[in-house]
Scaffold this motif. Structure first.
Motif, PDB file in Angstrom:
ATOM      1  N   ASN A  95      34.087   4.946  78.085  1.00 47.91           N
ATOM      2  CA  ASN A  95      33.728   3.558  77.819  1.00 47.91           C
ATOM      3  C   ASN A  95      33.992   2.664  79.031  1.00 47.91           C
ATOM      4  O   ASN A  95      33.235   1.717  79.301  1.00 47.91           O
ATOM      5  CB  ASN A  95      34.499   3.042  76.606  1.00 47.91           C
ATOM      6  N   ILE A 105      30.411   1.187  74.233  1.00 47.24           N
ATOM      7  CA  ILE A 105      30.115   2.149  73.171  1.00 47.24           C
ATOM      8  C   ILE A 105      30.220   1.470  71.813  1.00 47.24           C
ATOM      9  O   ILE A 105      31.141   0.703  71.549  1.00 47.24           O
ATOM     10  CB  ILE A 105      31.086   3.343  73.236  1.00 47.24           C
ATOM     11  N   LYS A 106      29.263   1.794  70.966  1.00 45.38           N
ATOM     12  CA  LYS A 106      29.284   1.348  69.578  1.00 45.38           C
ATOM     13  C   LYS A 106      29.368   2.583  68.686  1.00 45.38           C
ATOM     14  O   LYS A 106      28.554   3.500  68.795  1.00 45.38           O
ATOM     15  CB  LYS A 106      28.016   0.560  69.251  1.00 45.38           C
ATOM     16  N   PHE A 107      30.368   2.612  67.812  1.00 46.93           N
ATOM     17  CA  PHE A 107      30.586   3.759  66.933  1.00 46.93           C
ATOM     18  C   PHE A 107      29.801   3.607  65.629  1.00 46.93           C
ATOM     19  O   PHE A 107      29.841   2.567  64.984  1.00 46.93           O
ATOM     20  CB  PHE A 107      32.069   3.892  66.580  1.00 46.93           C
ATOM     21  N   CYS A 110      32.907   8.763  63.075  1.00 42.06           N
ATOM     22  CA  CYS A 110      33.948   9.492  63.808  1.00 42.06           C
ATOM     23  C   CYS A 110      34.425  10.643  62.920  1.00 42.06           C
ATOM     24  O   CYS A 110      33.625  11.493  62.554  1.00 42.06           O
ATOM     25  CB  CYS A 110      35.079   8.538  64.169  1.00 42.06           C
ATOM     26  N   VAL A 146      31.697  12.313  67.667  1.00 36.54           N
ATOM     27  CA  VAL A 146      31.379  10.891  67.507  1.00 36.54           C
ATOM     28  C   VAL A 146      29.875  10.710  67.415  1.00 36.54           C
ATOM     29  O   VAL A 146      29.110  11.439  68.035  1.00 36.54           O
ATOM     30  CB  VAL A 146      31.923  10.050  68.688  1.00 36.54           C
ATOM     31  N   ILE A 148      27.364   7.698  68.282  1.00 35.14           N
ATOM     32  CA  ILE A 148      27.491   6.456  69.040  1.00 35.14           C
ATOM     33  C   ILE A 148      26.151   5.996  69.610  1.00 35.14           C
ATOM     34  O   ILE A 148      25.174   6.744  69.629  1.00 35.14           O
ATOM     35  CB  ILE A 148      28.472   6.621  70.219  1.00 35.14           C
ATOM     36  N   TRP A 206      22.447  10.591  69.266  1.00 33.21           N
ATOM     37  CA  TRP A 206      23.683   9.818  69.033  1.00 33.21           C
ATOM     38  C   TRP A 206      24.934  10.675  68.907  1.00 33.21           C
ATOM     39  O   TRP A 206      26.043  10.156  68.929  1.00 33.21           O
ATOM     40  CB  TRP A 206      23.536   8.988  67.751  1.00 33.21           C
TER      41      TRP A 206
END
Length: 226
Positions: A95, A105-107, A110, A146, A148, A206
């Motif tokens: 990040n 970064i956008k989650f 997880c 992840v 993302i 993603w």
């Protein structure tokens, strides 16, 4: 008589000095013990950490804590993103690299309990998109994967060509019938993540697995919310 009074006076001074020294030593010991009590113990790499609290600089849109997902229902109690500590530390480094370029970064997802994985498999039993919980399970279930995307300085998602959890060939890395900007965005995400010990999968732009996450056991605990 005067001599005796003088001796008493001297003894009194010595006793007071000793008492002050004892008190000072006691204070020093208390201060030392207190400081040691507040030294945080290092976490093992295998420990789960909550990314929302562990590090700032990320954006969270945990889809399964909402009804905005292919299950069409909320299956997480809250939007906490849990990862193994070594995975968390590495994605923090990634990040920082993105932030140098003006992105973050956008989650989307997880850690995922096995029970949620089973619900997904019931709805879409396709191993190319949903890992079979009855065999190997998902790296998400191990706290090592992840889902993302990237956002710009205004918090707007970069165009990746399809929404998250789009089950079709257009979501794959090999699909090239997309605008050059979209292909560049996917390439940026992939190249930086792979340089920080994450592996992509062919069917989902993603999704990224941490390189050594297979070593961890499948987990099925629910996230505890504040």
């Amino acid at each position: 008589m005067r001599l005796n009074l003088f001796k008493i006076f001297i003894v009194g001074i010595l006793l007071c000095s000793c008492e002050r020294a004892k008190k000072q030593k006691s204070i020093e010991l208390v201060q030392e013990d207190t400081s040691q009590a507040h030294v945080p113990m290092p976490l093992p790499d295998s420990a789960f950490v909550v990314m929302n609290k562990y590090s700032d600089g990320f954006v969270f849109d945990m889809k399964y804590a909402t009804e905005d997902n292919f299950l069409k229902k909320k299956v997480y109690a809250c939007d906490h993103c849990l990862l193994r500590k070594e995975v968390a530390d590495e994605i923090i480094r990634a990040n920082l690299e993105f932030k140098k370029l003006g992105f973050r970064i956008k989650f989307f997802d997880c850690y995922r309990p096995v029970d949620v994985q089973k619900q997904m498999w019931e709805i879409f039993p396709h191993a190319g998109y949903v890992a079979n919980p009855n065999t190997s399970g998902s790296i998400h279930n191990r706290g090592g994967a992840v889902d993302i995307t990237l956002v710009d300085s205004l918090g707007q998602e970069l165009d990746m060509g399809t929404p998250f959890d789009f089950f079709g060939k257009e979501a794959g890395h090999a699909y090239s019938l997309l605008p050059d900007t979209t292909l560049s965005n996917r390439k940026l995400l992939k190249s930086v993540m792979e340089s920080y010990a994450f592996k992509s999968i062919s069917s989902e732009w993603w999704h990224y697995n941490f390189k050594s996450a297979h070593q961890y056991k499948l987990s099925n605990f629910s996230t505890e919310c504040d």
